[in-house]
Write a protein that holds these residues in place. Structure first.
Motif, PDB file in Angstrom:
ATOM      1  N   PRO A 185      10.971   5.737   4.929  1.00 23.45           N
ATOM      2  CA  PRO A 185      10.805   5.500   3.488  1.00 23.45           C
ATOM      3  C   PRO A 185      10.501   4.026   3.210  1.00 23.45           C
ATOM      4  CG  PRO A 185      12.690   6.916   3.883  1.00 23.45           C
ATOM      5  CD  PRO A 185      12.219   6.448   5.234  1.00 23.45           C
ATOM      6  N   GLY A 186       9.404   3.782   2.501  1.00 20.85           N
ATOM      7  CA  GLY A 186       8.969   2.402   2.280  1.00 20.85           C
ATOM      8  C   GLY A 186       9.993   1.559   1.550  1.00 20.85           C
ATOM      9  N   GLN A 187      10.607   2.122   0.511  1.00 18.08           N
ATOM     10  CA  GLN A 187      11.582   1.362  -0.262  1.00 18.08           C
ATOM     11  C   GLN A 187      12.780   0.970   0.596  1.00 18.08           C
ATOM     12  OE1 GLN A 187      12.880   3.338  -3.834  1.00 18.08           O
ATOM     13  NE2 GLN A 187      14.252   1.697  -4.439  1.00 18.08           N
ATOM     14  N   ALA A 188      13.259   1.900   1.421  1.00 16.14           N
ATOM     15  CA  ALA A 188      14.393   1.605   2.296  1.00 16.14           C
ATOM     16  C   ALA A 188      14.028   0.530   3.314  1.00 16.14           C
ATOM     17  CB  ALA A 188      14.850   2.872   3.010  1.00 16.14           C
TER      18      ALA A 188
ATOM     19  N   ALA B 153       0.804  -1.220   0.000  1.00 17.76           N
ATOM     20  CA  ALA B 153       0.000   0.000   0.000  1.00 17.76           C
ATOM     21  C   ALA B 153       0.836   1.268   0.000  1.00 17.76           C
ATOM     22  CB  ALA B 153      -0.946   0.004   1.202  1.00 17.76           C
ATOM     23  N   VAL B 154       2.160   1.156   0.008  1.00 14.90           N
ATOM     24  CA  VAL B 154       3.027   2.335  -0.018  1.00 14.90           C
ATOM     25  C   VAL B 154       2.914   3.011  -1.388  1.00 14.90           C
ATOM     26  CG1 VAL B 154       5.413   3.142   0.034  1.00 14.90           C
ATOM     27  CG2 VAL B 154       4.643   1.431   1.674  1.00 14.90           C
ATOM     28  N   SER B 155       2.776   4.330  -1.394  1.00 13.89           N
ATOM     29  CA  SER B 155       2.637   5.071  -2.645  1.00 13.89           C
ATOM     30  C   SER B 155       3.972   5.164  -3.374  1.00 13.89           C
ATOM     31  CB  SER B 155       2.108   6.475  -2.355  1.00 13.89           C
ATOM     32  OG  SER B 155       2.068   7.247  -3.544  1.00 13.89           O
ATOM     33  N   LYS B 156       3.899   5.162  -4.699  1.00 13.15           N
ATOM     34  CA  LYS B 156       5.083   5.366  -5.538  1.00 13.15           C
ATOM     35  C   LYS B 156       5.149   6.796  -6.071  1.00 13.15           C
ATOM     36  CE  LYS B 156       6.233   0.956  -5.358  1.00 13.15           C
ATOM     37  NZ  LYS B 156       5.129   0.469  -4.496  1.00 13.15           N
ATOM     38  N   ASP B 157       4.183   7.616  -5.699  1.00 15.01           N
ATOM     39  CA  ASP B 157       4.088   8.990  -6.183  1.00 15.01           C
ATOM     40  C   ASP B 157       4.987   9.902  -5.353  1.00 15.01           C
ATOM     41  OD1 ASP B 157       3.432  11.428  -7.190  1.00 15.01           O
ATOM     42  OD2 ASP B 157       1.304  11.365  -6.640  1.00 15.01           O
ATOM     43  N   GLU B 158       6.119  10.311  -5.933  1.00 11.90           N
ATOM     44  CA  GLU B 158       7.091  11.131  -5.213  1.00 11.90           C
ATOM     45  C   GLU B 158       6.585  12.549  -4.962  1.00 11.90           C
ATOM     46  OE1 GLU B 158       9.801  10.113  -3.864  1.00 11.90           O
ATOM     47  OE2 GLU B 158       9.865   8.087  -4.702  1.00 11.90           O
ATOM     48  N   THR B 159       5.520  12.973  -5.649  1.00 17.08           N
ATOM     49  CA  THR B 159       5.004  14.318  -5.426  1.00 17.08           C
ATOM     50  C   THR B 159       4.312  14.435  -4.068  1.00 17.08           C
ATOM     51  OG1 THR B 159       2.884  13.834  -6.526  1.00 17.08           O
ATOM     52  CG2 THR B 159       4.692  14.668  -7.895  1.00 17.08           C
TER      53      THR B 159
ATOM     54  N   THR C  75      -0.421   3.910   3.059  1.00 12.53           N
ATOM     55  CA  THR C  75      -1.555   4.227   2.195  1.00 12.53           C
ATOM     56  C   THR C  75      -1.083   4.988   0.964  1.00 12.53           C
ATOM     57  OG1 THR C  75      -3.716   5.315   2.031  1.00 12.53           O
ATOM     58  CG2 THR C  75      -2.071   6.389   3.406  1.00 12.53           C
ATOM     59  N   ASP C  76      -1.758   4.752  -0.154  1.00  5.70           N
ATOM     60  CA  ASP C  76      -1.509   5.519  -1.378  1.00  5.70           C
ATOM     61  C   ASP C  76      -2.768   6.263  -1.809  1.00  5.70           C
ATOM     62  OD1 ASP C  76      -3.138   3.538  -2.286  1.00  5.70           O
ATOM     63  OD2 ASP C  76      -1.721   2.683  -3.726  1.00  5.70           O
ATOM     64  N   ILE C  77      -3.648   6.501  -0.885  1.00  5.07           N
ATOM     65  CA  ILE C  77      -4.950   7.161  -1.050  1.00  5.07           C
ATOM     66  C   ILE C  77      -6.026   6.174  -1.500  1.00  5.07           C
ATOM     67  CG2 ILE C  77      -6.289   8.943  -2.225  1.00  5.07           C
ATOM     68  CD1 ILE C  77      -3.841  10.590  -2.516  1.00  5.07           C
ATOM     69  N   TYR C  78      -5.667   5.259  -2.413  1.00  2.00           N
ATOM     70  CA  TYR C  78      -6.659   4.335  -2.961  1.00  2.00           C
ATOM     71  C   TYR C  78      -6.896   3.120  -2.064  1.00  2.00           C
ATOM     72  CZ  TYR C  78      -5.517   7.143  -7.020  1.00  2.00           C
ATOM     73  OH  TYR C  78      -5.281   8.204  -7.860  1.00  2.00           O
ATOM     74  N   ARG C  79      -5.898   2.800  -1.251  1.00  2.71           N
ATOM     75  CA  ARG C  79      -6.060   1.717  -0.270  1.00  2.71           C
ATOM     76  C   ARG C  79      -5.164   2.010   0.923  1.00  2.71           C
ATOM     77  NH1 ARG C  79      -2.640  -2.061  -3.221  1.00  2.71           N
ATOM     78  NH2 ARG C  79      -1.048  -0.961  -4.290  1.00  2.71           N
ATOM     79  N   LEU C  80      -5.461   1.367   2.031  1.00  3.48           N
ATOM     80  CA  LEU C  80      -4.706   1.565   3.272  1.00  3.48           C
ATOM     81  C   LEU C  80      -4.526   0.218   3.945  1.00  3.48           C
ATOM     82  CD1 LEU C  80      -5.124   4.260   5.984  1.00  3.48           C
ATOM     83  CD2 LEU C  80      -5.346   1.870   6.646  1.00  3.48           C
ATOM     84  N   ALA C  81      -3.312  -0.038   4.428  1.00  2.00           N
ATOM     85  CA  ALA C  81      -3.023  -1.271   5.157  1.00  2.00           C
ATOM     86  C   ALA C  81      -2.549  -0.911   6.554  1.00  2.00           C
ATOM     87  CB  ALA C  81      -1.958  -2.096   4.434  1.00  2.00           C
ATOM     88  N   LEU C  82      -3.098  -1.596   7.549  1.00  3.68           N
ATOM     89  CA  LEU C  82      -2.772  -1.325   8.948  1.00  3.68           C
ATOM     90  C   LEU C  82      -2.590  -2.643   9.677  1.00  3.68           C
ATOM     91  CD1 LEU C  82      -2.676   0.297  11.642  1.00  3.68           C
ATOM     92  CD2 LEU C  82      -5.181   0.230  11.630  1.00  3.68           C
ATOM     93  N   ILE C  83      -1.464  -2.779  10.358  1.00  3.10           N
ATOM     94  CA  ILE C  83      -1.241  -3.955  11.194  1.00  3.10           C
ATOM     95  C   ILE C  83      -0.774  -3.503  12.573  1.00  3.10           C
ATOM     96  CG2 ILE C  83       1.140  -4.277  10.325  1.00  3.10           C
ATOM     97  CD1 ILE C  83       0.652  -7.322  10.755  1.00  3.10           C
ATOM     98  N   SER C  84      -1.305  -4.137  13.593  1.00  2.00           N
ATOM     99  CA  SER C  84      -0.899  -3.822  14.964  1.00  2.00           C
ATOM    100  C   SER C  84      -0.572  -5.117  15.684  1.00  2.00           C
ATOM    101  CB  SER C  84      -2.019  -3.079  15.699  1.00  2.00           C
ATOM    102  OG  SER C  84      -3.208  -3.848  15.725  1.00  2.00           O
TER     103      SER C  84
END
Length: 364
Positions: free
Chosen positions: A195-198, A143-149, A170-179
């Protein structure tokens, strides 16, 4: 400099630091690897200015020293060599690489051109098991966004307080949450936007050793085993995701995860020109109907048995986003919650403390 090191040790070290080399750069040092050795320890370091990675291994050091080499070609050469000891010898501006009957020579880089490993003043830190971190990052990573803007959405938001830790993406279109509830308890609350990629690169590198996450004003440091991974913090405030989570539902349905996943994959074969799949829940029939339609190709329909309560309802969801969420769930059964066609749908895996929200799509 002259050293001898097992291929397995050298390959493992290179596989880690290569993540911090720039694939395309006019500055040679940003795509290079710095190797220094003394007192039986060989240190490998690389940095593309955004990310810096340092790792250490043991080896036989005949003559200590420091060299810098082009990262990709050096890693490719080592990968091609037979399983044996690899000898590295600096001869002027050339590095000689030999193993059994193989011999290579490559031109070195200037070590003085390399930046130094960042010194991170640790304002806050937590230590977590690698198994826990791997599990949680895998659950939310899709669910991490790829939009750098919108930089804040390219991160994974981590919070730890008392005996609970959460990760959200979240990338606006979906959201993932784990606790997750932990046996340990944190003395002070810990919050980081990583940062998600890192984060995903770190979990690929780590084996079974614990991971320590340290924060400074501008950087995040991951420490595990003999490796340190530094990346820049994301500036900005993460959105208040709790406002997105519906507090009630019109219909709630429990369904077998594997059965739903397979049904969505089949129906999606006809969702070519329109990524939407319509979910229709019949409480009276205890049935979930999945449909997709393409004006050029045709239509597809699947029926899945469910255990539902509430009122009949339907929603259209992007099948790709849906499959991403279902693919990381390991529970035998999941729960689907729908309010109405214009509000987000929720998938819950209670056994895993995992929630996946998907925004609805319009369909004709």
């Amino acid at each position: 400099m002259q050293i001898s090191i097992a291929k397995s040790e050298l390959s493992a070290a290179l596989a880690r630091v290569i993540h911090a080399t720039a694939s395309r750069s006019s500055v040679p040092s940003l795509s290079g690897i710095l190797i220094s050795c003394k007192e039986g320890v060989i240190t490998f370091f690389a940095s593309d200015l955004e990310t810096s990675i340092r790792t250490q291994v043991e080896g036989l050091i005949t003559e200590p020293g420091i060299i810098a080499v082009p990262g990709k070609i050096f890693a490719d050469i080592v990968r091609s060599l037979p399983e044996s000891a690899i000898n590295l010898t600096l001869n002027g501006e050339q590095l000689e690489i030999s193993a059994q009957q193989s011999h290579f020579t490559i031109r070195t880089l200037n070590p003085d051109d390399f930046v130094r490993f960042p010194e991170v003043s640790e304002n806050q830190q937590i230590t977590l098991s690698s198994e826990l971190v791997k599990t949680m990052v895998r659950k939310v990573g899709r669910a991490v966004s790829k939009d750098e803007t919108r930089a804040v959405l390219t991160g994974i938001y981590l919070t730890a307080e008392a005996d609970e830790i959460k990760m959200v993406a979240t990338d606006i279109y979906r959201l993932a949450l784990i606790s997750k509830k932990l046996e340990q308890s944190f003395d002070e609350p810990f919050t980081a936007l990583i940062p998600g990629q890192a984060f995903e690169e770190v979990v690929k590198m780590v084996d079974e050793e614990p991971i320590t996450i340290s924060l400074s004003q501008n950087q995040i440091l991951f420490s595990f085993g003999q490796t340190q991974f530094v990346t820049r913090k994301i500036e900005g405030n993460y959105p208040n995701f709790s406002q997105l989570l519906p507090k009630e539902w019109t219909v709630q349905a429990t369904v077998a995860q594997a059965e739903l996943f397979d049904a969505v994959k089949r129906v999606s074969l006809l969702a070519v020109t329109n990524a939407a799949i319509k979910f229709s829940v019949s409480v009276e029939d205890q049935d979930l109907t999945l449909t997709s339609q393409s004006l050029d190709l045709g239509s597809a329909t699947e029926h899945v048995m469910i255990k539902a309560e509430g009122d009949d309802q339907e929603i259209a969801i992007n099948y790709s986003f849906l499959l991403d969420g279902l693919s990381v769930i390991e529970s035998e059964f999941i729960t689907i919650e729908i309010q109405d066609p214009m509000k987000p749908g929720i998938i819950r895996a209670a056994e895993e403390d995992f929630l996946y929200l998907v925004m609805p799509m319009r369909i004709n």
